[in-house]
Design an enzyme around this catalytic site. Structure first.
Site: not given
Length: 843
Positions: A278, A801
């Site tokens: 990510c 994230h």
């Protein structure tokens, strides 16, 4: 590597021991380190005369092709270190080519374990008779992940993909049912090297086809040694099935309508997460929405600029892969892309990004922009240049010359779009000198500090090296971003004198058991301290040069107590010991998940009973006849009667429990010294700042003058001495696209922490003029910017994230890019609390 004091080495050793003693958790990442390096570190960390171990190199663990050697034994060939220990040791000693593994929960047997050797499988497309393709995959991965890998490699849509496997290797072919897709691969009990047959026809007679194919093609089996664990040979793969969709926000309704199909609107393509990627996906999506950069690639202008002979570049491979990706996103408008080819190129030229460990999105962005610049540098033969010095000339003259010199070696689309110029002024603080050095340097992004006006009050109980003195309690104000070492220095500078920070041990204490629970390390962040927590600062004093001593933790308990329940005040003090080189004195390895060598010492330390008697008597001001009635327990493993005259092994920071016949006896002899409450030492007064943090605050902090710290002195060429000079940075020349990096991650020598402070920033009309000196603003050039993309980081350091918010320049709408998922959001969502990278375009 910087020099490390004996106290820091002992503290580091305690930290490693403590971290390695905890069981690993499923899903966490661990590292394999050569056992020979780890044993060298243990000797060095035990404050012996052993040399520093040097960087961690994993060549001993790898074959010539880079794959992990087979048949290695834990403890003999390698040790397993948790993430936090690896970060600590690699940052201090350096590391090359880390071997990263994951803790999984195996099905057979059902327990947590480190997957040292992932499973390898052979894929074959039956209808097309495509040669076998080997893959390496974790046993903990879902069967659905194996399906997606197979469909991507063999170009079969996932919904038309069927998997068959030979259960026992004897032709007992079985089909993987769709209800098993949510199960881990380990549940299939597949042997290593098994063939996975992939077909788009669910009615096929798998046994007949396999028999026929084997007769035609011969034996295509691969060996385990031929596996490439990185699987980097896989090209860029496109998923263009109905499983992926873009969700578009309907401004006239509170609900969201979703559309699905084989394509998406141009620029709204998702990027599949290949495992902790990510950080890369978010950076790519932000750059993809930079109109001036993306249009350059879509027009094909990169073809004529590719520089394959640049020794600083990637032979043009990075630019080509990036160009292909942009064309897939903006020309074809496919639903979701798996950018394996680009990731492979990045990992090949920057090994720190290889594998599937989480990384810093800003570091990836910096590498990507620099790599694209060198691959597209229009300067084929770079001339030799020298750094431009001011020598009393006007700033605008020096700045212009600096930029011209820079362009002699650097001309690319990245320079045209992303690079600006900073002015740096360093002034000598000597009143008789006052010399100023002015230089200009190109920049590609601004790394801005986040002002932390908040602070906390920490309660510290200080015990001097003379244990007969009453401890003193202080309340210290600690600013945000400070470490335990900063706390020590503040304690010394404001409240104490004649004390060295390296001789102070900071610890916490278990209130109920009256026992030292945790030794705080110098690099530990103060942000983790609770306002209700009490710290204990023990001054060990300065040891004699002729003596060898180690810090030891002491506590008091009743001799006949079955379960430890302490009383009185625990303390840390130096204990004189005898040393001799030798093998580790203690080892432990109760669990297969632990590093079972970490409890040993590279040097045997022994102490005689008579020595302990004399030292205890001196420390506690007790008569010898009282001390001889006591017994001690070392690390709660065994009792040692002080009347005996034998020696026993002891390690730094060991727990010595002084056992008294009764608590009453302790109170009788120790009450006068240790029974009194700490006296109040006062609280230094500081200003308490408050208020919201804005991007303008960050820019102001970036351009605010600072005084260089100790160890970072500047050499003044005029007075020929190192000075703690005053330094000021100004923004001189602005780029077309301004990338702002908010420094949310603070790095100390051995640790890092995240600043969660929310920074407010404008969507439109960010004016940089107030942070630029007079005379720097070019005539007719705007200093105002509009936001077009944001990289957001949510969560903590270990499990965070990355996502991206970006404005599509065709629709002028904002979208959230969360790996493969893309959907429209209100523009206000872009001003997120976790904003990490900001992308502004000049108006």
């Amino acid at each position: 590597m910087l020099s490390v004091s004996p106290q820091e080495r002992l503290a580091e050793r305690e930290f490693v021991y403590r971290a390695c003693s905890a069981p690993f958790k499923v899903g966490t990442e661990v590292y394999l380190v050569p056992a020979i390096w780890f044993h060298s570190w243990k000797s060095y960390a035990s404050v012996s005369h052993a040399p520093a171990p040097g960087p961690i190199t994993t060549a001993r663990l790898r074959e010539a092709n880079g794959s992990l050697k087979r048949g290695m034994v834990k403890g003999k060939h390698y040790v397993i270190l948790p993430q936090v220990v690896w970060d600590t040791l690699s940052r201090r000693y350096g590391a090359q080519n880390p071997v990263l593994r994951r803790v999984i929960r195996s099905v057979h047997p059902h327990r947590a374990q480190v997957e040292v050797y992932p499973m390898y499988l052979q894929l074959v497309h039956l209808e097309k008779l495509i040669p076998i393709k080997p893959i390496s995959i974790s046993r903990a991965s879902k069967v659905s992940f194996l399906l997606s890998r197979a469909s991507a490699m063999l170009s079969i849509p996932p919904h038309q993909c069927y998997l068959y496997y030979d259960k026992d290797g004897k032709g007992d072919w079985r089909r993987v049912e769709r209800r098993n897709y949510v199960d881990p691969i380990d549940s299939l009990r597949l042997p290593n090297g098994v063939r996975i047959c992939v077909t788009g026809d669910p009615t096929i007679n798998i046994r007949d086809v396999v028999t026929s194919r084997n007769a035609e093609a011969g034996d295509d089996d691969i060996t385990e040694d031929s596996m490439d664990e990185s699987d980097d040979e896989m090209e860029l793969t496109i998923f263009n099935t109905s499983h992926y969709s873009s969700h578009h926000h309907n401004s006239s309704s509170s609900s969201s309508a979703s559309t699905s199909g084989t394509s998406a609107e141009k620029g709204l393509t998702g990027l599949a997460n290949m495992g902790n990627t990510c950080f890369m996906n978010s950076a790519l999506q932000c750059l993809s929405n930079a109109p001036s950069l993306t249009s350059y690639f879509l027009r094909g202008e990169d073809v004529k600029d590719i520089n394959r002979s640049n020794p600083l570049g990637m032979t043009g491979d990075l630019a080509e892969r990036y160009s292909n990706l942009m064309k897939l996103i903006w020309d074809k408008g496919v639903g979701t892309i798996v950018p394996r080819g680009l990731k492979f190129i990045i990992g090949r030229f920057a090994p720190q990004f290889s594998g599937y460990r989480q990384h810093d999105s800003q570091e990836l962005l910096a590498f990507l922009l620099d790599g694209l610049h060198e691959d597209l540098n229009r300067v084929r033969d770079k001339p030799a240049t020298e750094k431009v010095e001011a020598h009393g000339r006007l700033d605008n003259v020096v700045a212009k010359e600096t930029w011209e010199v820079h362009l002699r070696r650097n001309q690319s689309i990245i320079v045209d779009v992303f690079q600006g110029l900073l002015k740096s002024c360093v002034t000598c603080p000597d009143p008789s000198c006052k010399y100023s050095s002015i230089t200009f340097d190109p920049f590609m992004y601004l790394s801005l500090p986040i002002p932390t006006s908040g602070h906390k009050v920490v309660r510290v109980v200080y015990q001097s090296s003379d244990l007969k003195e009453i401890p003193v309690e202080y309340k210290l104000h600690i600013e945000g971003g400070k470490t335990i070492l900063d706390l020590k220095r503040k304690l010394i500078s404001q409240l104490l004198s004649g004390t060295l920070a390296e001789n102070i041990v900071i610890s916490t204490c278990e209130v109920t058991d009256k026992k030292i629970s945790t030794i705080k390390l110098d690099h530990d962040p103060c942000s983790e301290l609770s306002s209700s927590e009490t710290l204990f600062a023990f001054d060990l004093g300065i040891p004699e040069e002729s003596d060898y001593s180690i810090p030891v933790k002491f506590s008091h308990a009743e001799e006949k107590a079955i379960v430890f329940g302490g009383f009185g005040d625990p303390f840390v003090a130096r204990l004189l010991v005898k040393t001799s080189p030798g093998s580790p004195s203690v080892t432990r390895g109760e669990d297969d998940m632990e590093v079972d060598e970490v409890s040993g010492s590279g040097r045997n330390c022994t102490v005689s009973v008579d020595s302990v008697v004399q030292q205890l008597a001196a420390m506690l001001s007790l008569d010898i006849d009282v001390v001889t009635q006591l017994s001690i327990s070392v690390n709660q493993m065994s009792d040692v009667r002080l009347s005996d005259e034998e020696e026993f092994l002891i390690e730094p920071l060991s727990d010595i429990i002084v056992k008294w016949p009764t608590q009453t006896m302790f109170e009788k002899y120790m009450g006068e010294v240790k029974g009194k409450q700490p006296r109040d030492g006062g609280t230094p007064q500081v200003k308490n700042g408050a208020g919201n943090v804005t991007l303008q605050d960050c820019l102001a902090a970036f351009t605010f003058p600072e005084t260089l710290g100790e160890g970072d002195e500047w050499f003044c060429p005029q007075c020929s001495s190192h000075q703690r000079a005053k330094k000021k940075i100004d923004i001189w020349k602005l780029p077309k696209i301004l990338v702002v990096h908010l420094k949310r991650f603070l790095y100390t020598r051995l640790a890092r922490q995240k600043i969660g402070t929310e920074v407010s920033f404008p969507l439109k009309n960010l004016d940089i003029a107030e942070f630029m000196p007079k005379g720097s603003i070019e005539s007719g050039v705007s200093t105002t910017y509009n936001l077009f993309a944001v990289t957001d980081h949510s969560g903590g350091l270990g499990g965070g994230h990355y996502t991206a918010f970006a404005r599509n320049h065709k629709t002028q709408k904002w979208y959230l890019y969360n790996d493969a998922n893309v959907h429209e959001v209100p523009a206000s969502r872009a001003c997120s609390k976790g904003a990490y990278l900001l992308f502004y375009e000049r108006v």
